[in-house]
Design a protein around this motif. Structure first.
Motif, PDB file in Angstrom:
ATOM      1  N   GLU A 215       0.827  -1.192   0.000  1.00 21.67           N
ATOM      2  CA  GLU A 215       0.000   0.000   0.000  1.00 21.67           C
ATOM      3  C   GLU A 215       0.872   1.256   0.000  1.00 21.67           C
ATOM      4  N   ILE A 216       0.283   2.382  -0.395  1.00 17.57           N
ATOM      5  CA  ILE A 216       0.990   3.653  -0.480  1.00 17.57           C
ATOM      6  C   ILE A 216       0.696   4.465   0.779  1.00 17.57           C
ATOM      7  N   PRO A 217       1.718   4.923   1.493  1.00 18.62           N
ATOM      8  CA  PRO A 217       1.488   5.683   2.732  1.00 18.62           C
ATOM      9  C   PRO A 217       0.963   7.083   2.436  1.00 18.62           C
ATOM     10  N   PRO A 218       0.478   7.787   3.452  1.00 15.25           N
ATOM     11  CA  PRO A 218       0.033   9.173   3.245  1.00 15.25           C
ATOM     12  C   PRO A 218       1.188  10.047   2.753  1.00 15.25           C
ATOM     13  N   LEU A 219       0.905  10.854   1.732  1.00 12.04           N
ATOM     14  CA  LEU A 219       1.924  11.740   1.161  1.00 12.04           C
ATOM     15  C   LEU A 219       1.328  13.144   1.071  1.00 12.04           C
ATOM     16  N   PRO A 220       1.230  13.841   2.210  1.00 18.45           N
ATOM     17  CA  PRO A 220       0.492  15.107   2.246  1.00 18.45           C
ATOM     18  C   PRO A 220       1.234  16.305   1.660  1.00 18.45           C
ATOM     19  N   ASP A 221       2.570  16.224   1.491  1.00 20.92           N
ATOM     20  CA  ASP A 221       3.303  17.383   0.993  1.00 20.92           C
ATOM     21  C   ASP A 221       4.537  16.921   0.221  1.00 20.92           C
ATOM     22  N   ARG A 222       5.265  17.884  -0.365  1.00 24.99           N
ATOM     23  CA  ARG A 222       6.373  17.549  -1.254  1.00 24.99           C
ATOM     24  C   ARG A 222       7.500  16.837  -0.503  1.00 24.99           C
ATOM     25  N   HIS A 223       7.761  17.213   0.756  1.00 32.85           N
ATOM     26  CA  HIS A 223       8.824  16.528   1.490  1.00 32.85           C
ATOM     27  C   HIS A 223       8.427  15.086   1.812  1.00 32.85           C
ATOM     28  N   ALA A 224       7.147  14.856   2.085  1.00 34.13           N
ATOM     29  CA  ALA A 224       6.689  13.484   2.320  1.00 34.13           C
ATOM     30  C   ALA A 224       6.911  12.637   1.072  1.00 34.13           C
ATOM     31  N   VAL A 225       6.574  13.189  -0.105  1.00 34.44           N
ATOM     32  CA  VAL A 225       6.782  12.462  -1.362  1.00 34.44           C
ATOM     33  C   VAL A 225       8.263  12.162  -1.553  1.00 34.44           C
ATOM     34  N   ARG A 226       9.115  13.135  -1.305  1.00 36.77           N
ATOM     35  CA  ARG A 226      10.543  12.938  -1.549  1.00 36.77           C
ATOM     36  C   ARG A 226      11.186  12.022  -0.523  1.00 36.77           C
ATOM     37  N   LEU A 227      10.723  12.073   0.723  1.00 33.87           N
ATOM     38  CA  LEU A 227      11.205  11.104   1.708  1.00 33.87           C
ATOM     39  C   LEU A 227      10.786   9.689   1.329  1.00 33.87           C
ATOM     40  N   PHE A 228       9.542   9.540   0.856  1.00 31.59           N
ATOM     41  CA  PHE A 228       9.060   8.226   0.435  1.00 31.59           C
ATOM     42  C   PHE A 228       9.851   7.728  -0.767  1.00 31.59           C
ATOM     43  N   ASN A 229      10.118   8.612  -1.732  1.00 28.28           N
ATOM     44  CA  ASN A 229      10.928   8.212  -2.886  1.00 28.28           C
ATOM     45  C   ASN A 229      12.340   7.826  -2.473  1.00 28.28           C
ATOM     46  N   THR A 230      12.864   8.515  -1.477  1.00 33.43           N
ATOM     47  CA  THR A 230      14.191   8.156  -0.964  1.00 33.43           C
ATOM     48  C   THR A 230      14.159   6.760  -0.341  1.00 33.43           C
ATOM     49  N   TYR A 231      13.120   6.481   0.462  1.00 30.15           N
ATOM     50  CA  TYR A 231      12.996   5.137   1.030  1.00 30.15           C
ATOM     51  C   TYR A 231      12.871   4.089  -0.071  1.00 30.15           C
ATOM     52  N   ARG A 232      12.050   4.367  -1.093  1.00 28.65           N
ATOM     53  CA  ARG A 232      11.844   3.390  -2.170  1.00 28.65           C
ATOM     54  C   ARG A 232      13.141   3.093  -2.920  1.00 28.65           C
ATOM     55  N   SER A 233      14.034   4.082  -2.998  1.00 24.93           N
ATOM     56  CA  SER A 233      15.289   3.845  -3.714  1.00 24.93           C
ATOM     57  C   SER A 233      16.135   2.780  -3.025  1.00 24.93           C
ATOM     58  N   HIS A 234      15.939   2.607  -1.726  1.00 31.87           N
ATOM     59  CA  HIS A 234      16.681   1.583  -0.992  1.00 31.87           C
ATOM     60  C   HIS A 234      15.973   0.226  -1.031  1.00 31.87           C
ATOM     61  N   CYS A 235      14.754   0.205  -1.555  1.00 30.28           N
ATOM     62  CA  CYS A 235      14.017  -1.055  -1.714  1.00 30.28           C
ATOM     63  C   CYS A 235      14.245  -1.678  -3.085  1.00 30.28           C
ATOM     64  N   PHE A 236      14.699  -0.864  -4.044  1.00 31.05           N
ATOM     65  CA  PHE A 236      14.790  -1.328  -5.432  1.00 31.05           C
ATOM     66  C   PHE A 236      16.176  -1.890  -5.725  1.00 31.05           C
ATOM     67  N   PRO A 237      16.253  -3.049  -6.453  1.00 31.85           N
ATOM     68  CA  PRO A 237      15.151  -3.822  -7.034  1.00 31.85           C
ATOM     69  C   PRO A 237      14.711  -5.012  -6.188  1.00 31.85           C
ATOM     70  N   ALA A 238      15.344  -5.215  -5.019  1.00 27.84           N
ATOM     71  CA  ALA A 238      15.157  -6.469  -4.280  1.00 27.84           C
ATOM     72  C   ALA A 238      13.705  -6.706  -3.858  1.00 27.84           C
ATOM     73  N   HIS A 239      12.934  -5.642  -3.622  1.00 26.32           N
ATOM     74  CA  HIS A 239      11.578  -5.811  -3.084  1.00 26.32           C
ATOM     75  C   HIS A 239      10.509  -5.944  -4.158  1.00 26.32           C
ATOM     76  N   TYR A 240      10.900  -6.019  -5.418  1.00 23.98           N
ATOM     77  CA  TYR A 240       9.935  -6.035  -6.516  1.00 23.98           C
ATOM     78  C   TYR A 240      10.128  -7.283  -7.372  1.00 23.98           C
ATOM     79  N   PRO A 241       9.043  -7.680  -8.088  1.00 17.12           N
ATOM     80  CA  PRO A 241       7.663  -7.180  -8.043  1.00 17.12           C
ATOM     81  C   PRO A 241       6.983  -7.538  -6.723  1.00 17.12           C
ATOM     82  N   MET A 242       5.904  -6.835  -6.401  1.00 21.51           N
ATOM     83  CA  MET A 242       5.136  -7.122  -5.196  1.00 21.51           C
ATOM     84  C   MET A 242       3.865  -7.866  -5.587  1.00 21.51           C
ATOM     85  N   PRO A 243       3.647  -9.063  -5.035  1.00 17.20           N
ATOM     86  CA  PRO A 243       2.483  -9.864  -5.433  1.00 17.20           C
ATOM     87  C   PRO A 243       1.178  -9.248  -4.937  1.00 17.20           C
ATOM     88  N   LEU A 244       0.115  -9.507  -5.661  1.00 16.80           N
ATOM     89  CA  LEU A 244      -1.214  -9.043  -5.289  1.00 16.80           C
ATOM     90  C   LEU A 244      -2.118 -10.230  -5.009  1.00 16.80           C
TER      91      LEU A 244
END
Length: 374
Positions: A215-244
């Motif tokens: 799921e996608i966490p709350p992203l209420p402002d630009r810093h939240a988006v950029r912090l989330f993108n920073t976290y995602r960069s440390h997940c890639f590529p090992a955490h993907y694809p994500m099963p549904l």
């Protein structure tokens, strides 16, 4: 604008190069440490350059190594500038707010600024605060990178002493150094995020816990988006694809592809004929999710400025999601015999005036040498 860089393979240097590409400017001239030992060669390479960004330096290490690393790099560039027949119009130094604070790092940064000021007519001494962003090196570039890596590896950051931080996203810093016109994807005014160390760890931990479920966490402002993108960069590529999960009953089947906490975003679908390629671009800030609902496809991604391509086979028979990391060129190709139906989701509505979409093929023919993905 013609730009030259030192420290191009570092954290800030890579983000500057990505922004130059997004701006559509010519490829920057890259001055390596080995090349800077030859002042005459440096002078030749700086001919016709509008702006030099001096980013090379040493942040951490033995005190003598830190001190000499910062001073020697500035001295080498200064000598090259002195020998330049047509010097660059502007030299921009990525300094630190710690300059002159009595530490080997701070004093060497201040000394480097003085050396450059003596060698050029227009030095812009930019004192940067704590930078964070995608692909920062843990335990080196930023505490944000350290926390993100720990959380991506299922750990929990430890806070021994809380303190306040002023954080600036690295792309905003790159825009400031380049004097780039403000866009929806960057802001050269370098807006700061003031946050406590413990609050930062808690916010990133919340991102990690929610995102671990797909799921996608709350992203209420630009810093939240950029912090989330920073976290995602440390997940890639090992955490993907994500099963549904697929749910079935007498009426048919249901697959929940996007569950965004507190954010609507935009969802759209496309069909692709066999062999058709969609994408071939990268984003600087946008969160984008791909999910194949029917047919067979391949999602391909390459970090901007690198050679290696990451490939994910995807099929509507086993629905998965792959989220596109920022600053990675990506595409999806129909590799099957029939139609490919793909669902796309982004965290923001499409704005034609600021699309945050920069064209580049995944299978690029001209790239700088690959660097390690931190």
């Amino acid at each position: 604008m013609r730009v030259a860089l030192t420290g191009a393979d570092g954290f800030l240097g890579w983000h500057v190069r990505v922004l130059v590409k997004a701006l559509g400017w010519p490829e920057p001239v890259l001055l390596t440490r080995s090349e800077m030992r030859d002042a005459d060669a440096v002078a030749v390479r700086l001919e016709g350059i509008d702006r030099v960004l001096h980013l090379a330096g040493v942040n951490r290490g033995e005190p003598a190594e830190v001190s000499s690393g910062n001073v020697d790099a500035a001295a080498a560039l200064a000598e090259g500038l002195r020998r330049c027949l047509a010097p660059p119009g502007t030299v921009v130094y990525a300094n630190s707010i710690q300059a002159g604070n009595g530490t080997p790092y701070g004093d060497s940064k201040a000394m480097a600024a003085a050396l450059l000021a003596e060698a050029c007519d227009d030095l812009r001494d930019v004192r940067l605060t704590n930078l964070y962003g995608e692909h920062g090196r843990p335990h080196y570039n930023s505490v944000v990178a350290t926390f993100c890596r720990i959380l991506a590896e299922q750990g929990r950051p430890e806070i021994h002493e809380d303190r306040q931080l002023s954080l600036v996203h690295v792309t905003d810093a790159a825009a400031h150094l380049l004097d780039a016109p403000t866009s929806g994807s960057w802001d050269g005014r370098m807006p700061e995020l003031r946050i406590g160390l413990r609050d930062l760890a808690d916010r990133l931990a919340t991102f990690a816990a929610i995102y671990r479920t797909g799921e996608i966490p709350p992203l209420p402002d630009r810093h939240a988006v950029r912090l989330f993108n920073t976290y995602r960069s440390h997940c890639f590529p090992a955490h993907y694809p994500m099963p549904l999960s697929r749910r079935s009953d007498a009426r048919g089947e249901l697959v929940e592809t996007v569950k965004a906490h507190g954010s609507a975003g935009q969802t759209f679908c496309s069909t692709s004929h066999p062999g058709v390629v969609r994408g071939e671009h990268f984003h600087l800030a946008k969160v984008e999710r791909f999910c194949v609902l029917s047919g067979s496809g391949e999602i391909c991604l390459r970090r901007v400025g690198h050679r290696d391509v990451v490939r994910f086979p995807v099929s509507g028979d086993e629905p998965v999601v792959v989220d596109m990391p920022t600053m990675w060129v990506h595409n999806i190709v129909n590799v099957g015999a029939g139609e490919l139906l793909t669902l796309f989701w982004t965290n923001e509505l499409f704005d034609p005036a600021s699309p945050d979409t920069y064209a580049e093929p995944v299978e690029a023919g001209s790239l700088v040498p690959a660097m390690a993905v931190s």
